[in-house]
Design a protein around this motif. Structure first.
Motif, PDB file in Angstrom:
ATOM      1  N   MET A 110       0.844  -1.172   0.000  1.00 51.74           N
ATOM      2  CA  MET A 110       0.000   0.000   0.000  1.00 51.74           C
ATOM      3  C   MET A 110       0.890   1.237   0.000  1.00 51.74           C
ATOM      4  O   MET A 110       1.774   1.371   0.825  1.00 51.74           O
ATOM      5  CB  MET A 110      -0.881  -0.031   1.243  1.00 51.74           C
ATOM      6  CG  MET A 110      -1.903   1.054   1.280  1.00 51.74           C
ATOM      7  SD  MET A 110      -3.190   0.641   2.473  1.00 51.74           S
ATOM      8  CE  MET A 110      -2.948   1.943   3.644  1.00 51.74           C
ATOM      9  N   SER A 111       0.663   2.154  -0.925  1.00 55.92           N
ATOM     10  CA  SER A 111       1.480   3.358  -1.000  1.00 55.92           C
ATOM     11  C   SER A 111       0.826   4.494  -0.215  1.00 55.92           C
ATOM     12  O   SER A 111      -0.389   4.555  -0.066  1.00 55.92           O
ATOM     13  CB  SER A 111       1.685   3.772  -2.453  1.00 55.92           C
ATOM     14  OG  SER A 111       0.450   4.128  -3.026  1.00 55.92           O
ATOM     15  N   GLU A 112       1.668   5.391   0.264  1.00 57.56           N
ATOM     16  CA  GLU A 112       1.197   6.537   1.029  1.00 57.56           C
ATOM     17  C   GLU A 112       0.658   7.591   0.078  1.00 57.56           C
ATOM     18  O   GLU A 112       1.283   7.929  -0.918  1.00 57.56           O
ATOM     19  CB  GLU A 112       2.371   7.104   1.834  1.00 57.56           C
ATOM     20  CG  GLU A 112       1.994   8.216   2.749  1.00 57.56           C
ATOM     21  CD  GLU A 112       3.181   8.689   3.560  1.00 57.56           C
ATOM     22  OE1 GLU A 112       3.300   9.908   3.741  1.00 57.56           O
ATOM     23  OE2 GLU A 112       3.984   7.852   3.994  1.00 57.56           O
ATOM     24  N   ARG A 113      -0.538   8.113   0.368  1.00 52.77           N
ATOM     25  CA  ARG A 113      -1.110   9.164  -0.464  1.00 52.77           C
ATOM     26  C   ARG A 113      -0.471  10.494  -0.096  1.00 52.77           C
ATOM     27  O   ARG A 113      -0.223  10.764   1.075  1.00 52.77           O
ATOM     28  CB  ARG A 113      -2.621   9.241  -0.264  1.00 52.77           C
ATOM     29  CG  ARG A 113      -3.311   8.001  -0.754  1.00 52.77           C
ATOM     30  CD  ARG A 113      -4.799   8.049  -0.762  1.00 52.77           C
ATOM     31  NE  ARG A 113      -5.441   9.002   0.125  1.00 52.77           N
ATOM     32  CZ  ARG A 113      -6.720   8.990   0.410  1.00 52.77           C
ATOM     33  NH1 ARG A 113      -7.488   8.062  -0.075  1.00 52.77           N
ATOM     34  NH2 ARG A 113      -7.241   9.895   1.206  1.00 52.77           N
ATOM     35  N   PRO A 114      -0.204  11.356  -1.084  1.00 52.35           N
ATOM     36  CA  PRO A 114       0.415  12.645  -0.778  1.00 52.35           C
ATOM     37  C   PRO A 114      -0.534  13.545   0.024  1.00 52.35           C
ATOM     38  O   PRO A 114      -1.743  13.517  -0.182  1.00 52.35           O
ATOM     39  CB  PRO A 114       0.708  13.239  -2.152  1.00 52.35           C
ATOM     40  CG  PRO A 114      -0.172  12.523  -3.095  1.00 52.35           C
ATOM     41  CD  PRO A 114      -0.440  11.166  -2.501  1.00 52.35           C
ATOM     42  N   VAL A 115       0.038  14.307   0.929  1.00 54.28           N
ATOM     43  CA  VAL A 115      -0.703  15.283   1.718  1.00 54.28           C
ATOM     44  C   VAL A 115      -0.152  16.653   1.360  1.00 54.28           C
ATOM     45  O   VAL A 115       1.060  16.827   1.245  1.00 54.28           O
ATOM     46  CB  VAL A 115      -0.526  15.016   3.232  1.00 54.28           C
ATOM     47  CG1 VAL A 115      -1.221  16.078   4.053  1.00 54.28           C
ATOM     48  CG2 VAL A 115      -1.041  13.631   3.591  1.00 54.28           C
ATOM     49  N   TYR A 116      -1.023  17.636   1.166  1.00 51.67           N
ATOM     50  CA  TYR A 116      -0.566  18.951   0.769  1.00 51.67           C
ATOM     51  C   TYR A 116      -1.315  20.046   1.529  1.00 51.67           C
ATOM     52  O   TYR A 116      -2.453  19.842   1.966  1.00 51.67           O
ATOM     53  CB  TYR A 116      -0.712  19.148  -0.744  1.00 51.67           C
ATOM     54  CG  TYR A 116      -2.116  18.930  -1.262  1.00 51.67           C
ATOM     55  CD1 TYR A 116      -3.023  19.987  -1.313  1.00 51.67           C
ATOM     56  CD2 TYR A 116      -2.544  17.673  -1.668  1.00 51.67           C
ATOM     57  CE1 TYR A 116      -4.318  19.782  -1.777  1.00 51.67           C
ATOM     58  CE2 TYR A 116      -3.830  17.470  -2.128  1.00 51.67           C
ATOM     59  CZ  TYR A 116      -4.716  18.530  -2.175  1.00 51.67           C
ATOM     60  OH  TYR A 116      -5.998  18.336  -2.619  1.00 51.67           O
ATOM     61  N   VAL A 117      -0.661  21.187   1.698  1.00 54.30           N
ATOM     62  CA  VAL A 117      -1.270  22.326   2.364  1.00 54.30           C
ATOM     63  C   VAL A 117      -2.512  22.756   1.589  1.00 54.30           C
ATOM     64  O   VAL A 117      -2.492  22.842   0.362  1.00 54.30           O
ATOM     65  CB  VAL A 117      -0.267  23.492   2.488  1.00 54.30           C
ATOM     66  CG1 VAL A 117      -0.940  24.755   3.011  1.00 54.30           C
ATOM     67  CG2 VAL A 117       0.895  23.096   3.388  1.00 54.30           C
ATOM     68  N   GLY A 118      -3.604  22.984   2.305  1.00 55.15           N
ATOM     69  CA  GLY A 118      -4.873  23.359   1.694  1.00 55.15           C
ATOM     70  C   GLY A 118      -5.820  22.182   1.507  1.00 55.15           C
ATOM     71  O   GLY A 118      -7.005  22.380   1.235  1.00 55.15           O
ATOM     72  N   GLN A 119      -5.305  20.970   1.643  1.00 56.76           N
ATOM     73  CA  GLN A 119      -6.114  19.767   1.463  1.00 56.76           C
ATOM     74  C   GLN A 119      -7.128  19.652   2.599  1.00 56.76           C
ATOM     75  O   GLN A 119      -6.811  19.877   3.761  1.00 56.76           O
ATOM     76  CB  GLN A 119      -5.207  18.538   1.455  1.00 56.76           C
ATOM     77  CG  GLN A 119      -5.924  17.225   1.275  1.00 56.76           C
ATOM     78  CD  GLN A 119      -4.933  16.064   1.228  1.00 56.76           C
ATOM     79  OE1 GLN A 119      -3.733  16.227   1.432  1.00 56.76           O
ATOM     80  NE2 GLN A 119      -5.440  14.894   0.966  1.00 56.76           N
TER      81      GLN A 119
END
Length: 69
Positions: free
Chosen positions: A1-10
């Motif tokens: 399982m890959s880690e989903r990207p997290v971004y500012v504003g999400q």
């Protein structure tokens, strides 16, 4: 399982709240002075957090008291 990207504003949700699922907005992604590794800072829509974006005297983002985690 890959880690989903997290971004500012999400937009994210917290299922750990005693009030059920609470939405919030990612305000910080990166390293911190309080612990190793990458951390995400969230501004919660409800006062379920632990801080105002400041941890151990270092500000990572700004929000109302008890809305940041």
């Amino acid at each position: 399982m890959s880690e989903r990207p997290v971004y500012v504003g999400q937009r994210v949700t917290n299922s750990e709240s005693t009030k059920g699922t609470t939405p919030g907005t990612v305000a910080y992604v990166g390293v911190t002075e309080f612990a190793p590794g990458k951390w995400d800072g969230v501004i919660w829509d409800e006062p379920i957090g632990k801080n105002n974006g400041t941890v151990q005297g270092k500000s990572y983002f700004e929000c109302a008291d008890k809305h940041g985690k």
